[in-house]
Design an enzyme around this catalytic site. Structure first.
Site, PDB file in Angstrom:
ATOM      1  CG  ASP A  35      -2.028   0.989   1.147  1.00 34.10           C
ATOM      2  OD1 ASP A  35      -2.275   1.522   0.052  1.00 34.10           O
ATOM      3  OD2 ASP A  35      -2.657   1.253   2.188  1.00 34.10           O
ATOM      4  N   GLY A  36       0.336   2.325  -0.547  1.00 34.02           N
ATOM      5  CA  GLY A  36       1.007   3.628  -0.461  1.00 34.02           C
ATOM      6  C   GLY A  36       1.590   4.112  -1.773  1.00 34.02           C
ATOM      7  CD1 TRP A  40       7.436   6.387  -2.675  1.00 34.56           C
ATOM      8  CD2 TRP A  40       6.977   6.844  -4.824  1.00 34.56           C
ATOM      9  NE1 TRP A  40       8.624   6.431  -3.357  1.00 34.56           N
ATOM     10  CE2 TRP A  40       8.379   6.713  -4.683  1.00 34.56           C
ATOM     11  CE3 TRP A  40       6.464   7.128  -6.087  1.00 34.56           C
ATOM     12  CZ2 TRP A  40       9.261   6.839  -5.756  1.00 34.56           C
ATOM     13  CZ3 TRP A  40       7.340   7.269  -7.153  1.00 34.56           C
ATOM     14  CH2 TRP A  40       8.718   7.131  -6.981  1.00 34.56           C
ATOM     15  CG  HIS A  52      -0.145   1.999  -9.238  1.00 36.17           C
ATOM     16  ND1 HIS A  52      -0.337   1.584  -7.935  1.00 36.17           N
ATOM     17  CD2 HIS A  52      -1.279   2.667  -9.586  1.00 36.17           C
ATOM     18  CE1 HIS A  52      -1.535   1.996  -7.515  1.00 36.17           C
ATOM     19  NE2 HIS A  52      -2.116   2.657  -8.500  1.00 36.17           N
ATOM     20  CG  LEU A 146       8.753 -17.726  -2.934  1.00 33.64           C
ATOM     21  CD1 LEU A 146       8.523 -17.687  -1.419  1.00 33.64           C
ATOM     22  CD2 LEU A 146       9.202 -16.342  -3.408  1.00 33.64           C
ATOM     23  CB  SER A 212      -7.630  -4.006   2.791  1.00 26.81           C
ATOM     24  OG  SER A 212      -7.427  -2.764   3.389  1.00 26.81           O
ATOM     25  CD  GLU A 223       2.734 -12.885  15.939  1.00 24.91           C
ATOM     26  OE1 GLU A 223       2.723 -11.725  16.379  1.00 24.91           O
ATOM     27  OE2 GLU A 223       2.221 -13.843  16.546  1.00 24.91           O
TER      28      GLU A 223
HETATM   29  C1  FPP Z   1      -2.098   0.128  -3.276  1.00 22.74           C
HETATM   30  O1  FPP Z   1      -1.584   1.460  -3.240  1.00 22.74           O
HETATM   31  C2  FPP Z   1      -1.510  -0.616  -4.390  1.00 22.74           C
HETATM   32  C3  FPP Z   1      -2.210  -1.220  -5.396  1.00 22.74           C
HETATM   33  C4  FPP Z   1      -3.687  -1.236  -5.459  1.00 22.74           C
HETATM   34  C5  FPP Z   1      -1.542  -1.900  -6.519  1.00 22.74           C
HETATM   35  C6  FPP Z   1      -0.298  -2.644  -6.201  1.00 22.74           C
HETATM   36  C7  FPP Z   1       0.481  -2.765  -7.456  1.00 22.74           C
HETATM   37  C8  FPP Z   1       1.828  -2.754  -7.551  1.00 22.74           C
HETATM   38  C9  FPP Z   1       2.709  -2.738  -6.368  1.00 22.74           C
HETATM   39  C10 FPP Z   1       2.533  -2.736  -8.877  1.00 22.74           C
HETATM   40  C11 FPP Z   1       2.378  -3.929  -9.747  1.00 22.74           C
HETATM   41  C12 FPP Z   1       2.337  -5.242  -9.049  1.00 22.74           C
HETATM   42  C13 FPP Z   1       2.870  -6.384  -9.542  1.00 22.74           C
HETATM   43  C14 FPP Z   1       2.648  -7.644  -8.824  1.00 22.74           C
HETATM   44  C15 FPP Z   1       3.675  -6.419 -10.757  1.00 22.74           C
HETATM   45  P1  FPP Z   1      -2.612   2.676  -3.369  1.00 22.74           P
HETATM   46  O2  FPP Z   1      -2.763   3.011  -4.797  1.00 22.74           O
HETATM   47  O3  FPP Z   1      -3.900   2.332  -2.691  1.00 22.74           O
HETATM   48  O4  FPP Z   1      -1.836   3.799  -2.581  1.00 22.74           O
HETATM   49  P2  FPP Z   1      -2.501   4.979  -1.744  1.00 22.74           P
HETATM   50  O5  FPP Z   1      -3.260   4.352  -0.603  1.00 22.74           O
HETATM   51  O6  FPP Z   1      -1.331   5.776  -1.288  1.00 22.74           O
HETATM   52  O7  FPP Z   1      -3.410   5.733  -2.689  1.00 22.74           O
END
Ligand code: FPP
Length: 278
Positions: A35-36, A40, A52, A146, A212, A223
């Site tokens: 998340d985040g 970022w 992303h 893994l 979530s 944990e």
């Molecule tokens: C949540 O951050 C993140 C996501 C919904 C997408 C996660 C995707 C990636 C890490 C990139 C691609 C993944 C793979 C497996 C190749 P958010 O958008 O909710 O962040 P925010 O809460 O700061 O808005």
């Protein structure tokens, strides 16, 4: 774990951190809520999708670090059943990034003996994503290291519903619906993660105190480790720190510490203390 230590620079903080870990207590299954990304990007005045994109780098780091540490399963929350509510352009970027990741990483997944799996309702993904996912899953299916579960169009509640429906369907097909009893083992065996270890460690980046809808069944005794670090900044050291913190936890699974660490309570110390199990 030795495989990881060999790749680290002697004397570096990551090397010292890896050496401090107990090889006998590496979590068998780690789940990460990545998340985040949006925050970022916002902090850098960039569009959300830049977050992303930046989030793909720590995916590789986490996957390869876990493989070298001897973690058995790593589950990454890449797209939830609720994420369809995001703007179409953001959703499309996420699919593009997933395809980019699969195309770029497949050789490395194989070189690291990693087996890719997808968990979630993947039948409704865009066909191009589905094709690449199926191809990567097929290409890594004989790997024995893994297990990397990508949770895509995933929801913990839908997973439990799907498990129950599978049980009902099989009972119906075999004519045993009338005598069907559904117990915990039956549900566990019909989850998307069936056959994999229980979740030991759930990591969530960006400081939100929520699960979530992620691995709701599997986190029963996991944990929880929540860090303020935003996902794109979650590097190898951050992961090793999470595992070091996990190794300091006293896991009792609702029981007590070993007898040697405990004396019997005196009657005066037998007042209720809150939770029924810890
Ligand atoms: C949540 O951050 C993140 C996501 C919904 C997408 C996660 C995707 C990636 C890490 C990139 C691609 C993944 C793979 C497996 C190749 P958010 O958008 O909710 O962040 P925010 O809460 O700061 O808005």
């Amino acid at each position: 774990m030795q495989a990881l230590i060999e790749t680290l620079k002697p004397g570096s903080p990551d090397h010292a951190l890896a050496l401090s870990l107990d090889p006998a207590r590496i979590p068998a299954h780690i789940g990460i809520i990545m998340d985040g990304n949006g925050r970022w990007a916002n902090r850098r005045s960039l569009p959300r999708v830049a977050g992303h994109k930046a989030g793909v780098v720590p995916v590789r780091t986490a996957v390869e670090t876990c493989a070298r540490l001897g973690v058995q399963s790593l589950t990454l929350y890449a797209f939830s059943v609720e994420n369809w509510k995001r703007p179409r352009t953001e959703v499309e970027t996420l699919w593009q990034l997933l395809r980019f990741y699969l195309g770029r990483e497949l050789a490395r997944l194989c070189a690291n003996n990693i087996r890719l799996r997808a968990i979630g309702r993947i039948d409704i993904l865009p066909p191009s994503v589905r094709r690449e996912l199926d191809a990567a899953i097929g290409a890594t299916s004989a790997n024995s290291g893994l297990v990397l579960n990508l949770a895509i169009n995933y929801g913990g509640r839908s997973e439990i519903v799907d498990a129950v429906n599978s049980i009902l369907q099989r009972a119906s097909e075999s004519g045993s619906l009338d005598s069907l009893v559904i117990d915990e083992d039956a549900i566990s065996q019909n989850l998307y993660t069936s056959g994999q270890p229980e979740l030991d460690l759930l990591i969530r980046t960006s400081g939100e105190l929520r699960v979530s809808n992620f691995l709701l069944w599997q986190i029963a005794y996991a944990e929880l480790y929540i860090t303020d670090t935003l996902w794109p900044d979650f590097d190898r050291r951050a992961l090793l720190e999470a595992i070091a913190a996990f190794q300091k936890r006293d896991r009792r699974f609702g029981g007590l510490r070993p007898a040697s660490a405990h004396s019997a309570p005196s009657p005066s110390s037998m007042e209720p203390v809150g939770s029924p199990s810890s």
